[in-house]
Scaffold this active site. Structure first.
Site, PDB file in Angstrom:
ATOM      1  CG  HIS A 120      -1.706  -1.309   1.280  1.00 41.47           C
ATOM      2  ND1 HIS A 120      -2.626  -1.741   0.349  1.00 41.47           N
ATOM      3  CD2 HIS A 120      -1.602  -2.295   2.196  1.00 41.47           C
ATOM      4  CE1 HIS A 120      -3.070  -2.938   0.697  1.00 41.47           C
ATOM      5  NE2 HIS A 120      -2.457  -3.302   1.815  1.00 41.47           N
ATOM      6  CD  GLU A 157      -1.638  -3.762   5.228  1.00 45.24           C
ATOM      7  OE1 GLU A 157      -1.037  -4.724   4.723  1.00 45.24           O
ATOM      8  OE2 GLU A 157      -2.800  -3.434   4.923  1.00 45.24           O
ATOM      9  CG  HIS A 212       0.986  -6.990   2.470  1.00 47.46           C
ATOM     10  ND1 HIS A 212       0.306  -5.891   2.021  1.00 47.46           N
ATOM     11  CD2 HIS A 212       1.694  -7.457   1.414  1.00 47.46           C
ATOM     12  CE1 HIS A 212       0.593  -5.684   0.747  1.00 47.46           C
ATOM     13  NE2 HIS A 212       1.433  -6.632   0.365  1.00 47.46           N
ATOM     14  CD  GLU A 294      -1.322 -10.257   4.632  1.00 49.24           C
ATOM     15  OE1 GLU A 294      -1.240  -9.352   5.488  1.00 49.24           O
ATOM     16  OE2 GLU A 294      -1.880 -10.109   3.540  1.00 49.24           O
TER      17      GLU A 294
END
Length: 330
Positions: A120, A157, A212, A294
């Protein structure tokens, strides 16, 4: 594999396709007991919705000073006390330098290129039209990117991924690697998931890792590494990278356990810490070994207390770095 407190029961060792014995690294609390690099048999499954950086999460409108809130308990970031990520940062701060770096003069990774993909972009929420447009990921069309998720207390995040990525860059540079970023908060939004893959391809990266944190429901805890499955459709052809990416992912998973003491996810991967997927553009379009990690679930308060700790983020970066180093040296 079961998880009890900070320890978990490792599976029996297996041999790789090359006949090389690999054994599982136990959790960090068992000091000196690590016998291998954390290899688990993947059972697959997409788990918590569209996890990973390519998730079709609908961005939330917010002001320039208010992080996006995630109302989707299963949407991950592109796949605690919520202190804004400041705790422990004075011990070892991340360095926000540019998107590419020169290699260190010496080190075991001299000549190796690593592409780090911080999931992101902090500015995505201000560019919803751009990130909502569809791009081709080979198997189908998907949103360019998402805003990512947040902790319940609002730690984004996108900030987490940049912090861990910058710490990871420093560690890899110390080993002599040339490190390139897909973005370093040095552009207004994006890049899109297809461009993120192209950056690694153009760099001819020896390894690429997308950082992530998940956005699953409360009570869902632990990390998982996402591996590319076999995709051969349109612009996607992962067949050459499936095996090396699995090796990379297994090593990162094992060292991540060792460095952080965190257990594999209790909600995807059947306790293996590994998940195989073919719906993520960042993997489908890659021509170099690549995985997603993750690091935990931002929507669970216990995981969030780790993710918002600078000291823990340094451990996470160390685990990922050690896994990449192991992969590149073997």
């Amino acid at each position: 594999m079961s998880y009890v407190g900070p320890d978990f029961d490792p599976p029996q060792p297996r041999r790789s396709a090359l006949g090389r014995p690999l054994t599982v690294a136990v959790a960090a609390v068992v000091v000196g007991a690590v016998a291998g690099w954390g290899v688990w048999q993947v059972t697959g499954g997409s788990g918590g919705g569209d996890g990973g950086s390519d998730s079709a999460k609908v961005p939330q409108t917010r002001s320039a000073t208010t992080p996006p809130a995630s109302g989707d308990p299963t949407a991950s970031a592109d796949a605690g006390d919520g202190d804004g990520g400041k705790e422990g940062d004075d011990a070892e701060k991340a360095s926000p330098s540019g998107s590419a770096s020169a290699p260190a003069a010496t080190g075991p990774l001299k000549g190796k290129v690593v592409v780090i993909d911080p999931g992101h972009n902090p500015g995505n929420f201000q560019h919803t039209a751009e990130i909502n447009r569809k791009v081709d990921i080979g198997t189908h069309a998907k949103e360019c990117d998402t805003t990512g998720t947040t902790t319940n207390d609002g730690y984004p995040e996108a900030e987490f991924t940049l912090d861990v990525s910058r710490r990871l860059r420093t560690l890899l540079q110390q080993q002599g690697a040339t490190v390139k970023f897909t973005q370093d908060d040095d552009r207004a939004w994006g890049p899109c998931i297809d461009e993120r893959a192209r950056i690694g391809n153009a760099a001819k990266a020896d390894a690429a890792v997308s950082i992530h944190a998940d956005g699953s429901g409360s009570g869902n805890r632990g990390f998982h590494v996402i591996l590319p499955g076999t995709a051969d459709e349109g612009a996607a052809d992962t067949r050459p990278i499936v095996a090396p990416s699995r090796d990379l992912g297994e090593r990162i998973a094992g060292y991540f356990v060792r460095a952080t003491g965190s257990a594999p996810s209790n909600y995807v991967g059947d306790g293996t810490g590994l998940v195989t997927r073919t719906d993520l553009g960042g993997l489908n379009l890659s021509t170099v070994p690549k995985v997603f990690i993750e690091c935990g679930n931002m929507r669970d308060s216990k995981d969030a207390s780790l993710l918002t700790s600078g000291a823990w983020r340094q451990k996470a970066a160390r685990g990922i770095s050690d896994g990449i180093t192991s992969f590149l040296k073997n």
